[in-house]
Design an enzyme around this catalytic site. Structure first.
Site, PDB file in Angstrom:
ATOM      1  N   LYS A 177       4.563   1.344  -2.511  1.00 46.22           N
ATOM      2  CA  LYS A 177       5.203   1.605  -1.214  1.00 46.22           C
ATOM      3  C   LYS A 177       5.483   0.299  -0.463  1.00 46.22           C
ATOM      4  CE  LYS A 177       1.738   4.102   0.226  1.00 46.22           C
ATOM      5  NZ  LYS A 177       0.862   3.997  -0.955  1.00 46.22           N
ATOM      6  N   ARG A 199       0.054  10.701   6.342  1.00 45.53           N
ATOM      7  CA  ARG A 199      -0.788  10.898   5.165  1.00 45.53           C
ATOM      8  C   ARG A 199      -1.479  12.244   5.174  1.00 45.53           C
ATOM      9  NH1 ARG A 199      -1.705   5.054   3.918  1.00 45.53           N
ATOM     10  NH2 ARG A 199      -2.855   4.931   1.983  1.00 45.53           N
ATOM     11  N   ARG A 232      -4.218  -6.518  -7.227  1.00 46.77           N
ATOM     12  CA  ARG A 232      -3.508  -6.754  -5.954  1.00 46.77           C
ATOM     13  C   ARG A 232      -4.221  -7.820  -5.123  1.00 46.77           C
ATOM     14  NH1 ARG A 232      -1.567  -1.848  -2.238  1.00 46.77           N
ATOM     15  NH2 ARG A 232      -3.760  -1.248  -2.172  1.00 46.77           N
ATOM     16  N   ARG A 247      -8.566  -6.880  -1.422  1.00 45.82           N
ATOM     17  CA  ARG A 247      -9.092  -5.871  -0.495  1.00 45.82           C
ATOM     18  C   ARG A 247     -10.339  -5.231  -1.090  1.00 45.82           C
ATOM     19  NH1 ARG A 247      -3.892  -2.250   0.869  1.00 45.82           N
ATOM     20  NH2 ARG A 247      -5.522  -0.668   0.875  1.00 45.82           N
ATOM     21  N   ARG A 297     -10.089   7.042  -3.311  1.00 46.77           N
ATOM     22  CA  ARG A 297      -8.788   6.994  -2.625  1.00 46.77           C
ATOM     23  C   ARG A 297      -7.782   7.901  -3.313  1.00 46.77           C
ATOM     24  NH1 ARG A 297      -7.458   0.961  -2.525  1.00 46.77           N
ATOM     25  NH2 ARG A 297      -5.603   1.601  -1.372  1.00 46.77           N
TER      26      ARG A 297
HETATM   27  P1  ADP Z   1       1.190   0.583  -2.161  1.00 42.59           P
HETATM   28  O1  ADP Z   1       1.779  -0.025  -0.904  1.00 42.59           O
HETATM   29  O2  ADP Z   1       1.854   1.857  -2.543  1.00 42.59           O
HETATM   30  O3  ADP Z   1      -0.301   0.707  -2.093  1.00 42.59           O
HETATM   31  P2  ADP Z   1       1.866  -1.987  -3.374  1.00 42.59           P
HETATM   32  O4  ADP Z   1       3.328  -2.150  -3.094  1.00 42.59           O
HETATM   33  O5  ADP Z   1       0.904  -2.779  -2.581  1.00 42.59           O
HETATM   34  O6  ADP Z   1       1.482  -0.413  -3.353  1.00 42.59           O
HETATM   35  O7  ADP Z   1       1.640  -2.269  -4.932  1.00 42.59           O
HETATM   36  C1  ADP Z   1       0.331  -2.270  -5.496  1.00 42.59           C
HETATM   37  C2  ADP Z   1       0.153  -3.500  -6.392  1.00 42.59           C
HETATM   38  O8  ADP Z   1       0.961  -3.334  -7.567  1.00 42.59           O
HETATM   39  C3  ADP Z   1       0.613  -4.808  -5.765  1.00 42.59           C
HETATM   40  O9  ADP Z   1      -0.234  -5.831  -6.225  1.00 42.59           O
HETATM   41  C4  ADP Z   1       2.046  -4.993  -6.260  1.00 42.59           C
HETATM   42  O10 ADP Z   1       2.393  -6.378  -6.375  1.00 42.59           O
HETATM   43  C5  ADP Z   1       1.996  -4.322  -7.630  1.00 42.59           C
HETATM   44  N1  ADP Z   1       3.225  -3.583  -7.972  1.00 42.59           N
HETATM   45  C6  ADP Z   1       4.039  -2.894  -7.158  1.00 42.59           C
HETATM   46  N2  ADP Z   1       5.050  -2.306  -7.857  1.00 42.59           N
HETATM   47  C7  ADP Z   1       4.846  -2.624  -9.148  1.00 42.59           C
HETATM   48  C8  ADP Z   1       5.551  -2.337 -10.382  1.00 42.59           C
HETATM   49  N3  ADP Z   1       6.653  -1.576 -10.398  1.00 42.59           N
HETATM   50  N4  ADP Z   1       5.038  -2.842 -11.533  1.00 42.59           N
HETATM   51  C9  ADP Z   1       3.912  -3.598 -11.517  1.00 42.59           C
HETATM   52  N5  ADP Z   1       3.225  -3.909 -10.400  1.00 42.59           N
HETATM   53  C10 ADP Z   1       3.677  -3.441  -9.235  1.00 42.59           C
HETATM   54  P1  ADP Z   2      -2.291   1.727   0.125  1.00 38.02           P
HETATM   55  O1  ADP Z   2      -1.122   0.813   0.425  1.00 38.02           O
HETATM   56  O2  ADP Z   2      -3.085   1.228  -1.026  1.00 38.02           O
HETATM   57  O3  ADP Z   2      -1.858   3.141  -0.035  1.00 38.02           O
HETATM   58  P2  ADP Z   2      -2.923   1.378   2.894  1.00 38.02           P
HETATM   59  O4  ADP Z   2      -2.907  -0.072   3.141  1.00 38.02           O
HETATM   60  O5  ADP Z   2      -1.703   2.161   3.268  1.00 38.02           O
HETATM   61  O6  ADP Z   2      -3.263   1.621   1.354  1.00 38.02           O
HETATM   62  O7  ADP Z   2      -4.155   2.052   3.593  1.00 38.02           O
HETATM   63  C1  ADP Z   2      -5.456   1.542   3.431  1.00 38.02           C
HETATM   64  C2  ADP Z   2      -6.448   2.453   4.130  1.00 38.02           C
HETATM   65  O8  ADP Z   2      -6.152   2.496   5.528  1.00 38.02           O
HETATM   66  C3  ADP Z   2      -6.428   3.908   3.686  1.00 38.02           C
HETATM   67  O9  ADP Z   2      -7.234   4.153   2.541  1.00 38.02           O
HETATM   68  C4  ADP Z   2      -6.981   4.604   4.913  1.00 38.02           C
HETATM   69  O10 ADP Z   2      -8.375   4.463   5.020  1.00 38.02           O
HETATM   70  C5  ADP Z   2      -6.351   3.807   6.054  1.00 38.02           C
HETATM   71  N1  ADP Z   2      -5.042   4.371   6.449  1.00 38.02           N
HETATM   72  C6  ADP Z   2      -3.819   3.788   6.344  1.00 38.02           C
HETATM   73  N2  ADP Z   2      -2.852   4.599   6.795  1.00 38.02           N
HETATM   74  C7  ADP Z   2      -3.475   5.747   7.189  1.00 38.02           C
HETATM   75  C8  ADP Z   2      -3.036   6.996   7.720  1.00 38.02           C
HETATM   76  N3  ADP Z   2      -1.740   7.248   7.950  1.00 38.02           N
HETATM   77  N4  ADP Z   2      -3.966   7.932   7.985  1.00 38.02           N
HETATM   78  C9  ADP Z   2      -5.283   7.714   7.798  1.00 38.02           C
HETATM   79  N5  ADP Z   2      -5.765   6.582   7.281  1.00 38.02           N
HETATM   80  C10 ADP Z   2      -4.878   5.589   6.984  1.00 38.02           C
END
Ligand code: ADP
Ligand code: ADP
Ligand code: ZN
Length: 210
Positions: free
Chosen positions: A13, A88, A123, A156, A167
């Site tokens: 995302k 979420r 990551r 993280r 998660r």
């Molecule tokens: P989210 O915001 O959904 O948690 P991220 O965009 O932070 O996901 O991506 C999670 C990890 O995977 C990051 O370290 C990112 O650089 C990597 N990543 C994202 N998209 C891809 C992909 N298509 N292939 C491989 N690695 C990816």
């Molecule tokens: P990811 O990109 O890996 O999906 P985020 O950075 O979006 O993770 O979120 C990290 C953490 O922050 C979540 O596991 C949750 O604890 C909290 N969080 C983020 N967004 C929300 C939301 N919309 N509602 C509740 N908790 C949230």
């Protein structure tokens, strides 16, 4: 264009939000980044959120609804915005419906659970500007240093394997029902997120156009 990005932790995302932000010049708003910033600054909200985040649980709805309600009123959201990580839960989506905004598209990035662990364990993030890297798939120019702002990159705590399963369970239980919620409104588009970043970006841009 007002957008929501849905998907499991590590689906991509944040990575795709950055691409859309560049293409459409609209801000990407990440509740995760806002909460991590609050934790770093030791604000009252940060202290409250930390235990939930570290345990892989969601922060209470009223906290994140308050964050988004304030953020969407800012001037830079007038021409559109990308919500990354909000809503979420169904109550969060209902609260967003009650705010005075119209959502044009919801993009759901789908990656199977088996692929998530390696995405998250590799990551690395910049807590200062929110940029995201990967030890294998997206390396910074200088190891351990943010390309954008020069700050140090960190892993993280909630990306450690012991929290990732919690998660994912939270995601399937509380966030996945949003797919039906937005599908019924006719604005959901599903994007396959398993391939390389550029492949997902191409599919995402296509999903914005149809
Ligand atoms: P989210 O915001 O959904 O948690 P991220 O965009 O932070 O996901 O991506 C999670 C990890 O995977 C990051 O370290 C990112 O650089 C990597 N990543 C994202 N998209 C891809 C992909 N298509 N292939 C491989 N690695 C990816
Ligand atoms: P990811 O990109 O890996 O999906 P985020 O950075 O979006 O993770 O979120 C990290 C953490 O922050 C979540 O596991 C949750 O604890 C909290 N969080 C983020 N967004 C929300 C939301 N919309 N509602 C509740 N908790 C949230
Ligand atoms: Zn940075």
């Amino acid at each position: 264009m007002n957008l929501i990005l849905l998907g499991a932790p590590g689906a991509g995302k944040g990575t795709q939000a950055e691409k859309i932000c560049e293409k459409l010049s609209i801000p990407a708003i990440s509740t995760g980044n806002i909460l991590r910033e609050a934790i770093a600054n030791k604000t009252e909200m940060g202290l409250k959120a930390k235990s939930f985040i570290d345990a892989g649980k969601l922060v209470p709805d009223e906290v994140v609804i308050g964050i988004i309600n304030d953020r969407l009123k800012e001037d830079d959201c007038k021409n559109g915005f990308i919500l990354d990580g909000f809503p979420r839960t169904i109550p969060q989506a209902e609260a967003l419906d009650r705010m005075d905004v119209h959502i044009d598209r919801v993009i759901d990035i789908e990656v199977p659970d088996e692929k998530i662990a390696s995405r998250l364990s590799g990551r690395r993030v910049c807590l200062k500007c929110g940029a995201t890297y990967h030890t294998e798939f997206k390396q910074p120019k200088v190891e351990g240093v943010c390309d954008v702002c020069g700050d140090v990159l960190v892993q993280r705590k909630d990306d450690m394997p012991e929290t990732v399963l919690d998660r994912l369970a939270t995601y399937h239980e509380q966030t996945e029902p949003l797919k039906d919620f937005y599908s019924e409104k006719g604005i959901l588009r599903i994007v396959e997120g398993q391939q390389e970043v550029a492949d997902t970006t191409a599919l995402t841009f296509k999903a914005l156009e149809d």
